[in-house]
Design a protein around this motif. Sequence first.
Motif, PDB file in Angstrom:
ATOM      1  N   UNK A   1       0.819  -1.206   0.000  1.00 45.79           N
ATOM      2  CA  UNK A   1       0.000   0.000   0.000  1.00 45.79           C
ATOM      3  C   UNK A   1       0.858   1.263   0.000  1.00 45.79           C
ATOM      4  N   UNK A   2       0.254   2.340  -0.448  1.00 42.42           N
ATOM      5  CA  UNK A   2       0.915   3.647  -0.427  1.00 42.42           C
ATOM      6  C   UNK A   2       0.280   4.458   0.697  1.00 42.42           C
ATOM      7  N   UNK A   3       1.124   4.987   1.575  1.00 39.14           N
ATOM      8  CA  UNK A   3       0.664   5.804   2.691  1.00 39.14           C
ATOM      9  C   UNK A   3       0.912   7.262   2.351  1.00 39.14           C
ATOM     10  N   UNK A   4      -0.080   8.105   2.602  1.00 38.67           N
ATOM     11  CA  UNK A   4       0.022   9.513   2.209  1.00 38.67           C
ATOM     12  C   UNK A   4       1.072  10.271   3.013  1.00 38.67           C
ATOM     13  N   UNK A   5       1.350   9.826   4.236  1.00 40.08           N
ATOM     14  CA  UNK A   5       2.354  10.499   5.074  1.00 40.08           C
ATOM     15  C   UNK A   5       3.248   9.459   5.737  1.00 40.08           C
ATOM     16  N   UNK A   6       4.401   9.931   6.194  1.00 34.61           N
ATOM     17  CA  UNK A   6       5.300   9.057   6.946  1.00 34.61           C
ATOM     18  C   UNK A   6       4.609   8.559   8.213  1.00 34.61           C
ATOM     19  N   UNK A   7       3.878   9.447   8.864  1.00 36.76           N
ATOM     20  CA  UNK A   7       3.219   9.086  10.112  1.00 36.76           C
ATOM     21  C   UNK A   7       2.223   7.951   9.918  1.00 36.76           C
ATOM     22  N   UNK A   8       1.484   7.972   8.832  1.00 36.40           N
ATOM     23  CA  UNK A   8       0.519   6.887   8.575  1.00 36.40           C
ATOM     24  C   UNK A   8       1.232   5.558   8.354  1.00 36.40           C
ATOM     25  N   UNK A   9       2.355   5.602   7.659  1.00 40.85           N
ATOM     26  CA  UNK A   9       3.127   4.381   7.435  1.00 40.85           C
ATOM     27  C   UNK A   9       3.680   3.852   8.751  1.00 40.85           C
ATOM     28  N   UNK A  10       4.163   4.744   9.592  1.00 41.58           N
ATOM     29  CA  UNK A  10       4.690   4.355  10.896  1.00 41.58           C
ATOM     30  C   UNK A  10       3.588   3.738  11.753  1.00 41.58           C
ATOM     31  N   UNK A  11       2.424   4.358  11.769  1.00 44.89           N
ATOM     32  CA  UNK A  11       1.301   3.826  12.545  1.00 44.89           C
ATOM     33  C   UNK A  11       0.886   2.447  12.043  1.00 44.89           C
ATOM     34  N   UNK A  12       0.887   2.256  10.728  1.00 39.93           N
ATOM     35  CA  UNK A  12       0.539   0.946  10.171  1.00 39.93           C
ATOM     36  C   UNK A  12       1.553  -0.105  10.609  1.00 39.93           C
ATOM     37  N   UNK A  13       2.833   0.259  10.627  1.00 40.65           N
ATOM     38  CA  UNK A  13       3.878  -0.695  11.042  1.00 40.65           C
ATOM     39  C   UNK A  13       3.744  -1.038  12.518  1.00 40.65           C
ATOM     40  N   UNK A  14       3.322  -0.089  13.318  1.00 44.62           N
ATOM     41  CA  UNK A  14       3.128  -0.341  14.744  1.00 44.62           C
ATOM     42  C   UNK A  14       2.044  -1.394  14.977  1.00 44.62           C
ATOM     43  N   UNK A  15       1.084  -1.498  14.061  1.00 43.44           N
ATOM     44  CA  UNK A  15      -0.047  -2.413  14.216  1.00 43.44           C
ATOM     45  C   UNK A  15       0.089  -3.650  13.341  1.00 43.44           C
ATOM     46  N   UNK A  16       1.283  -3.939  12.847  1.00 42.68           N
ATOM     47  CA  UNK A  16       1.500  -5.072  11.951  1.00 42.68           C
ATOM     48  C   UNK A  16       1.302  -6.414  12.633  1.00 42.68           C
ATOM     49  N   UNK A  17       1.556  -7.496  11.897  1.00 44.24           N
ATOM     50  CA  UNK A  17       1.433  -8.852  12.438  1.00 44.24           C
ATOM     51  C   UNK A  17       2.253  -8.980  13.712  1.00 44.24           C
ATOM     52  N   UNK A  18       3.451  -8.395  13.696  1.00 36.10           N
ATOM     53  CA  UNK A  18       4.275  -8.307  14.899  1.00 36.10           C
ATOM     54  C   UNK A  18       4.297  -6.834  15.288  1.00 36.10           C
ATOM     55  N   UNK A  19       3.491  -6.484  16.274  1.00 38.42           N
ATOM     56  CA  UNK A  19       3.381  -5.091  16.693  1.00 38.42           C
ATOM     57  C   UNK A  19       4.704  -4.619  17.299  1.00 38.42           C
ATOM     58  N   UNK A  20       5.046  -3.376  17.024  1.00 37.36           N
ATOM     59  CA  UNK A  20       6.271  -2.780  17.572  1.00 37.36           C
ATOM     60  C   UNK A  20       5.941  -1.416  18.161  1.00 37.36           C
ATOM     61  N   UNK A  21       6.851  -0.914  18.966  1.00 39.77           N
ATOM     62  CA  UNK A  21       6.670   0.406  19.570  1.00 39.77           C
ATOM     63  C   UNK A  21       6.803   1.487  18.501  1.00 39.77           C
ATOM     64  N   UNK A  36       7.127   7.389  -3.192  1.00 38.04           N
ATOM     65  CA  UNK A  36       6.496   7.002  -4.461  1.00 38.04           C
ATOM     66  C   UNK A  36       5.426   8.046  -4.758  1.00 38.04           C
ATOM     67  N   UNK A  37       4.931   8.089  -5.980  1.00 36.19           N
ATOM     68  CA  UNK A  37       3.845   9.032  -6.268  1.00 36.19           C
ATOM     69  C   UNK A  37       2.677   8.807  -5.296  1.00 36.19           C
ATOM     70  N   UNK A  38       2.270   9.847  -4.615  1.00 37.77           N
ATOM     71  CA  UNK A  38       1.148   9.756  -3.681  1.00 37.77           C
ATOM     72  C   UNK A  38       1.554   9.538  -2.241  1.00 37.77           C
ATOM     73  N   UNK A  39       2.845   9.357  -1.966  1.00 39.73           N
ATOM     74  CA  UNK A  39       3.252   9.180  -0.575  1.00 39.73           C
ATOM     75  C   UNK A  39       4.461   8.287  -0.409  1.00 39.73           C
ATOM     76  N   UNK A  40       4.304   7.268   0.445  1.00 40.72           N
ATOM     77  CA  UNK A  40       5.410   6.377   0.794  1.00 40.72           C
ATOM     78  C   UNK A  40       4.934   4.940   0.784  1.00 40.72           C
TER      79      UNK A  40
END
Length: 87
Positions: A1-21, A36-40
């Motif tokens: 997926x493409x995330x519109x901001x760095x913060x959204x990508x970070x939040x998605x990674x925090x909630x992944x299959x293996x959650x991280x801080x 990438x076009x549209x974000x990250x």
Amino acid sequence: PVYSTLDRAIEARMKGVVAVSREAAELLAQRGLMPVPGGYTWRSDSRLTLASPMRLTEEQAMAFVRRVACPTQLVVAEDGMLAKHPE
């Protein structure tokens, strides 16, 4: 997926299959996100999620194990962060 901001990508990674801080997710983002076009998006090789085409018989695997020439230790856990727990 493409995330519109760095913060959204970070939040998605925090909630992944293996959650991280948040701190861990930010560190992972520093090396794992690319613009990438549209974000990250996460930089990864989708082939890493495929099953390996190479299958060893037990005899072949044990031949490798027997050739290990340095001290080794096998630790087998009963429970881990990916274990399924009854609810």
